[in-house]
Each structure stands twice: as structure tokens, then as C-alpha cells.
Design an enzyme around this catalytic site. Structure first.
Site, PDB file in Angstrom:
ATOM      1  N   HIS A 186     -26.660  -6.681  -0.750  1.00 12.08           N
ATOM      2  CA  HIS A 186     -27.246  -6.101   0.465  1.00 12.08           C
ATOM      3  C   HIS A 186     -27.706  -7.239   1.366  1.00 12.08           C
ATOM      4  O   HIS A 186     -28.516  -8.071   0.938  1.00 12.08           O
ATOM      5  CB  HIS A 186     -28.458  -5.228   0.121  1.00 12.08           C
ATOM      6  CG  HIS A 186     -28.136  -4.076  -0.779  1.00 12.08           C
ATOM      7  ND1 HIS A 186     -27.844  -2.825  -0.306  1.00 12.08           N
ATOM      8  CD2 HIS A 186     -28.026  -3.994  -2.124  1.00 12.08           C
ATOM      9  CE1 HIS A 186     -27.595  -2.003  -1.318  1.00 12.08           C
ATOM     10  NE2 HIS A 186     -27.691  -2.692  -2.443  1.00 12.08           N
ATOM     11  N   HIS A 243     -21.739  -7.201  -5.384  1.00 17.32           N
ATOM     12  CA  HIS A 243     -22.656  -6.130  -4.936  1.00 17.32           C
ATOM     13  C   HIS A 243     -23.850  -6.785  -4.250  1.00 17.32           C
ATOM     14  O   HIS A 243     -24.765  -7.282  -4.903  1.00 17.32           O
ATOM     15  CB  HIS A 243     -23.132  -5.294  -6.141  1.00 17.32           C
ATOM     16  CG  HIS A 243     -23.958  -4.110  -5.755  1.00 17.32           C
ATOM     17  ND1 HIS A 243     -23.694  -2.843  -6.206  1.00 17.32           N
ATOM     18  CD2 HIS A 243     -25.041  -3.983  -4.951  1.00 17.32           C
ATOM     19  CE1 HIS A 243     -24.584  -1.994  -5.709  1.00 17.32           C
ATOM     20  NE2 HIS A 243     -25.423  -2.677  -4.938  1.00 17.32           N
ATOM     21  N   LYS A 299     -18.431   3.324  -1.120  1.00 17.38           N
ATOM     22  CA  LYS A 299     -19.599   3.351  -1.995  1.00 17.38           C
ATOM     23  C   LYS A 299     -20.184   4.743  -2.049  1.00 17.38           C
ATOM     24  O   LYS A 299     -20.475   5.336  -1.008  1.00 17.38           O
ATOM     25  CB  LYS A 299     -20.653   2.365  -1.459  1.00 17.38           C
ATOM     26  CG  LYS A 299     -21.984   2.382  -2.207  1.00 17.38           C
ATOM     27  CD  LYS A 299     -21.901   1.708  -3.565  1.00 17.38           C
ATOM     28  CE  LYS A 299     -23.168   1.925  -4.402  1.00 17.38           C
ATOM     29  NZ  LYS A 299     -24.248   1.043  -4.026  1.00 17.38           N
TER      30      LYS A 299
HETATM   31  O1  DOR Z   1     -33.211  -1.122  -5.808  1.00 14.68           O
HETATM   32  C1  DOR Z   1     -32.314  -0.833  -5.034  1.00 14.68           C
HETATM   33  N1  DOR Z   1     -32.314  -1.260  -3.756  1.00 14.68           N
HETATM   34  N2  DOR Z   1     -31.309  -0.058  -5.465  1.00 14.68           N
HETATM   35  C2  DOR Z   1     -30.378   0.414  -4.627  1.00 14.68           C
HETATM   36  O2  DOR Z   1     -29.520   1.120  -5.074  1.00 14.68           O
HETATM   37  C3  DOR Z   1     -30.444   0.123  -3.175  1.00 14.68           C
HETATM   38  C4  DOR Z   1     -31.182  -1.100  -2.914  1.00 14.68           C
HETATM   39  C5  DOR Z   1     -31.551  -1.290  -1.463  1.00 14.68           C
HETATM   40  O3  DOR Z   1     -30.709  -1.087  -0.580  1.00 14.68           O
HETATM   41  O4  DOR Z   1     -32.699  -1.680  -1.204  1.00 14.68           O
HETATM   42 ZN    ZN Z   2     -27.233  -1.915  -4.276  1.00 17.56          ZN
END
Ligand code: DOR
Ligand code: ZN
Length: 343
Positions: free
Chosen positions: A15, A13, A98
């Protein structure tokens, strides 16, 4: 010196954003992870195969030539997703969809407003063995932010699994004893990721001695009893259902340190070291390899990575910040130490 060698881990997981931000953060994950499941919540979100493949290429383009890091691409489920889009995704080796409940978190405006209107789409996912990754929080403004995950289990997750007996689900970034218990008692078609921050910190780390915006993420940090339940989950009965997913979520410093700061903690710079510290804190280092390198691969029907990394119990000092385009990126443990390092 204490040391441990494990199969190279995967981050199930992650980003990595886009453009300049992507260039800054991808190398951190590529340094330690074999593969990463890439979250699709860009602006605009990644909703079809074409967008996912071009996003994958952007990630590949910033890797060193000899890097074997592999991004595993996902698509963002929306009210407009169709069964055909699921079949196309499966053909293109997209690994998952997702679910962001609309309004739940960063870039979730295009998220799903009523999951139960998407039954044909979810049936198609069951057919092709494509897991649904869920951001498991209800978004009802009447529900307390600390209770949104527990209520999601009752209102959405249980009915979902009952309606779709073959759907495989990853309950992402779980933060509560309720979620841990639910996964422990579920079937093997249910897995869960856990972040380093939820294994290492509780809500005091967010709020005591002043608000720390770099510890603000969603789901929000919880009471200490929940943190202890997560540590128990990764080391106890049915721990094979839990796997590494950092939810490393970079935001520029100016969007974190402001009057309405974004949710997200950046951990990719030292993810496996943070997990090693968490597992070591309960004497469970022998469980780290399964959590970091085997359970996720098994869930996604992937082979384990073929090389290893060695961690040593030696302090490293984390910098105050990293460059992030025109701005700065503040990592977890900025200006502090982590008790483990990669050899
Ligand atoms: O804290 C978070 N940041 N939770 C999420 O679900 C998304 C993520 C983000 O994309 O910054
Ligand atoms: Zn996330």
C-alpha cells in the site's frame, strides 16, 4: 560477519496511498524492491484502467530518475466489475484484481458483497490468466476475529476454486496454520503472500503489557502456533507457493494512536531485513531468496530481477518515526533494533 546475497526482491502486496503520503513511502520500497504489486484501496478505490494508469504515473513521478523500481498495478473488484473491464485490464497490463469482501478492512466499503454473483467476471479473469488476489477473511459479525481467515477457506475459497478450475488465486497475507495447510495442499494455481509481522509476531505483541496500536493490522496477529506454522510453510514442502508481500500499510500516527485506530503496520522501511531476521530465526536463510525474489515473479510470469542485494547480520536502529505530511509515520520496530541490515 554473516551475510547473504540474493536476487533483488519484489513486494507482491504493498500500500502506498496517494498524494503526500505516497511521496513519503514510495522511496522506502524503491530502495530495496525491484517491483511491487500496488494495492487499489484508495478513497475512492482504483476500479478502472484509466485510474490505475494515472495512479501508476503518480508513483513513477516520485522516483529518482535512475530508479528501476516498477509498480505493478491492480484493480479493485466491486459488484459492478464487468468481464469487459477484465479484458481492458489485461490489455493495459494490469496484473490482477483484488477482492476485498465488503467491510473486511481499511477502505473496503466498495468491496464485493457476494463473490458468487461475479462468476462471469471471474471466468474472464481465468481466460486472460489474470490472478485474483483475495483478502481472505469473512466479514460476518458473528464470526470471531481470530477465526475469520479459517472460515473464509471453507465458505468462500474452496467453493471458488471448485467453480473456477482455471482461476489463479493469491491468498494474501495469510496468518494461520489453516491457510498455510490449505495452500500447501492446493494446486500451483494457488499462491500466498506472508507479511513480516506475521512471521515475527503473535497476538501477545499486540496485547500484552498494554495495547500496541502499531501492531494492529488485518488479518489480526494470531496465536504463536500459527506463527510457527507460517515459518514452517516458507521453509518446508511446497514452499514455492509462498512469496513476499509486506502489506506495508502506512497510516498517520494520529489515526493509529486514538480511540478507534486504523488497521495497518508500516514495514517498507526495512522489509527485507525483517524477513531476513525471521528466516534466520529458524535457520532457513537459504530459503529467503526463493521467497523474496523468485516465487512471486514465477507466479506472476515475470522474469526475475537482474541485480542483487546483500544483507549483513549487523544491527540497525529504527527511528522513532518518519515524516508523513503534517503528521508522523510510526514504523515497525520504532526505537528498536533489527538484527539485519542492507550492505
Ligand atoms: O491492516 C491492514 N491494512 N489490512 C488490510 O487489509 C488493509 C490495510 C490498509 O490498507 O491499511
Ligand atoms: Zn493489504
Amino acid at each position: 560477519m554473516k551475510s547473504i546475497t540474493i536476487i533483488r526482491p519484489d513486494d507482491m502486496h504493498l500500500h502506498v496511498r496517494d498524494n503526500e503520503a505516497l511521496k513519503c513511502v514510495v522511496p522506502f520500497s524503491a530502495r530495496q524492491m525491484g517491483r511491487a504489486v500496488i494495492m487499489p484501496n484508495l478513497k475512492p478505490p482504483i476500479v478502472n484502467v484509466e485510474a490505475a494508469l494515472s495512479y501508476k504515473q503518480k508513483i513513477m513521478d516520485v522516483l529518482d530518475k535512475n530508479s528501476s523500481f516498477t509498480p505493478l498495478m491492480t484493480l479493485y473488484l466491486t459488484d459492478k466489475t464487468t468481464p469487459d473491464m477484465v479484458y481492458q485490464a489485461a490489455d493495459a497490463k494490469i496484473v490482477a484484481f483484488k477482492l476485498y469482501p465488503a467491510g473486511a478492512t481499511t477502505n473496503s466499503d466498495d468491496g464485493v458483497t457476494d463473490l458468487f454473483k461475479l462468476i462471469p467476471v471471474l471466468q474472464a479473469m481465468s481466460e486472460v490468466n489474470m490472478p485474483l488476489l483475495v483478502h481472505g477473511e469473512v466479514t460476518d459479525s458473528n464470526v470471531d476475529i481470530f477465526e475469520r481467515e479459517a472460515i473464509f477457506i471453507e465458505r468462500i475459497l474452496k467453493p471458488l476454486l471448485d467453480k473456477l478450475p482455471n482461476l489463479r488465486v493469491v491468498f494474501e497475507h495469510i496468518t494461520t496454520a489453516d491457510a498455510a495447510q490449505f495452500v500447501i495442499q492446493a494446486e500451483d494455481r494457488v499462491g500466498a503472500t506472508i507479511t513480516p509481522q506475521h512471521l515475527l509476531m503473535n497476538r501477545n505483541h499486540l496485547l500484552v503489557g498494554g495495547i500496541n496500536p502499531h501492531h494492529y493490522c488485518l488479518p489480526i496477529l494470531k496465536h504463536e502456533k500459527h506463527r510457527l506454522a507460517l515459518l514452517e510453510a516458507v521453509s518446508g514442502n511446497n514452499s514455492h507457493r509462498f512469496f513476499l508481500g509486506t502489506d506495508s500499510a502506512p497510516h498517520p500516527r494520529s489515526k493509529k494512536e486514538c480511540s478507534c485506530g486504523c488497521a495497518g503496520a508500516f514495514s517498507a522501511h526495512a522489509a527485507i531485513e525483517l524477513y531476513a531476521e525471521a528466516f534466520d530465526s529458524i535457520g532457513a536463510l537459504d530459503k529467503l531468496e526463493a521467497f523474496a525474489s523468485r516465487n512471486g515473479a514465477r507466479f506472476y510470469s515475470l522474469p526475475e530481477n537482474t541485480d542483487t542485494i546483500t544483507l549483513i547480520k549487523k544491527e540497525q536502529i529504527i527511528p522513532e518515526s518518519y515524516p508523513f505530511g503534517q503528521d508522523k509515520l510510526i514504523p515497525l520496530r520504532a526505537n528498536q533494533t533489527i538484527s539485519w541490515s542492507i550492505e
